[in-house]
Scaffold this active site. Structure first.
Site, short mmCIF file in Angstrom:
data_model
loop_
_atom_site.label_atom_id
_atom_site.label_comp_id
_atom_site.label_asym_id
_atom_site.label_seq_id
_atom_site.Cartn_x
_atom_site.Cartn_y
_atom_site.Cartn_z
N SER A 1 0.84 -1.20 0.00
CA SER A 1 0.00 0.00 0.00
C SER A 1 0.88 1.25 0.00
CB SER A 1 -0.92 -0.04 1.22
OG SER A 1 -1.91 0.96 1.15
N ASN A 2 0.33 2.38 0.38
CA ASN A 2 1.09 3.64 0.43
C ASN A 2 0.57 4.50 1.57
OD1 ASN A 2 -1.10 5.46 -0.64
ND2 ASN A 2 -0.95 3.98 -2.31
#
Ligand code: CTP
Ligand code: CA
Length: 223
Positions: free
Chosen positions: A33-34
């Site tokens: 993810s980020n």
């Protein structure tokens, strides 16, 4: 001023917004993810609602509470976000893609937890669909706004994204500028259209939301 003269200039309009990160699972306990918080997308949605619009948010996993009076569609992966956007973009008048979509996902999602073994391991990734580019190719009457998160050559890269993805507005973000980025309540951006570039001062994410919607409304009227 808000109370005495509420700005309801988006009454009757449909606004579609993507927000937050995506999560790309590799097994039942892990994902890629980020750092996106979803704050900018939610702030635009709140501004659109306050301006009288009918608002739909397609959001990846984030810690923010659902916005009352807004249709919230929760997704996890880029592919799920893509499906939700395909179901909702045709009826939208304004589309703003503020989500930080994962560019790649693990090619295989293991149904069991991956156990550690060797000193190194390789994870093969495959490209996700580009949701903004898809909408840019398929839009008819919609005014389309994308975002660009860059760490270098902001204005050049952002203008290229405006052209490549057939956007009407592109908001360029430099992650390394003070007051900008994923987690805070402010943003420092440039607002690019086909004809112009506006280097905006530090704004709250809410103020930027209004600014984006006003710009899109102006472009729609000029059409
Ligand atoms: N975007 C999207 N779908 C993707 C990737 C990006 O809809 N699979 C959208 C983002 O929501 C944003 C814009 O495209 O509005 C630009 O995202 P960004 O990550 O800055 O650009 P990319 O085109 O993915 O290029 P790169 O990450 O290589 O800079
Ligand atoms: Ca990207």
């Amino acid at each position: 001023e808000q109370l005495t003269h509420p700005d309801l200039s988006l009454a009757g309009k449909h606004v579609l917004i993507t927000a937050g990160p995506t999560q790309e699972p590799m097994d039942p306990v892990r994902f890629i993810s980020n750092h996106s918080s979803g704050k900018q997308g939610y702030a635009i949605a709140q501004a659109a609602k306050d301006m009288g619009a009918n608002v739909t948010v397609v959001c990846g996993p984030c810690a923010l509470a659902d916005l009352p009076g807004v249709k919230m569609i929760h997704v996890q992966t880029a592919q799920e976000m893509f499906e939700a956007v395909k179901e909702n973009y045709e009826k939208a008048d304004y589309i703003i893609m503020a989500a930080a979509v994962g560019d790649y996902r693990p090619e295989v999602i293991s149904d069991q937890k991956i156990k550690k073994s060797d000193e190194t391991m390789q994870l093969r990734l495959v490209k996700n669909p580009d949701i903004l580019a898809y909408v840019g190719q398929h839009k008819t009457h919609q005014i389309l706004c994308g975002f660009a998160m860059e760490t270098q050559d902001l204005e050049k890269n952002a203008r290229q994204k405006l052209i490549d993805k057939n956007c009407d507005v592109l908001i360029g973000n430099n992650l390394f500028v003070e007051g900008a980025g994923f987690q805070g309540d402010t943003n420092v951006v440039c607002l690019i259209t086909k004809e112009s570039i506006d280097r905006l001062p530090k704004l709250t994410k809410s103020e930027l939301g209004y600014k984006i919607l006003k710009t899109m409304s102006k472009l729609e009227k000029e059409k």
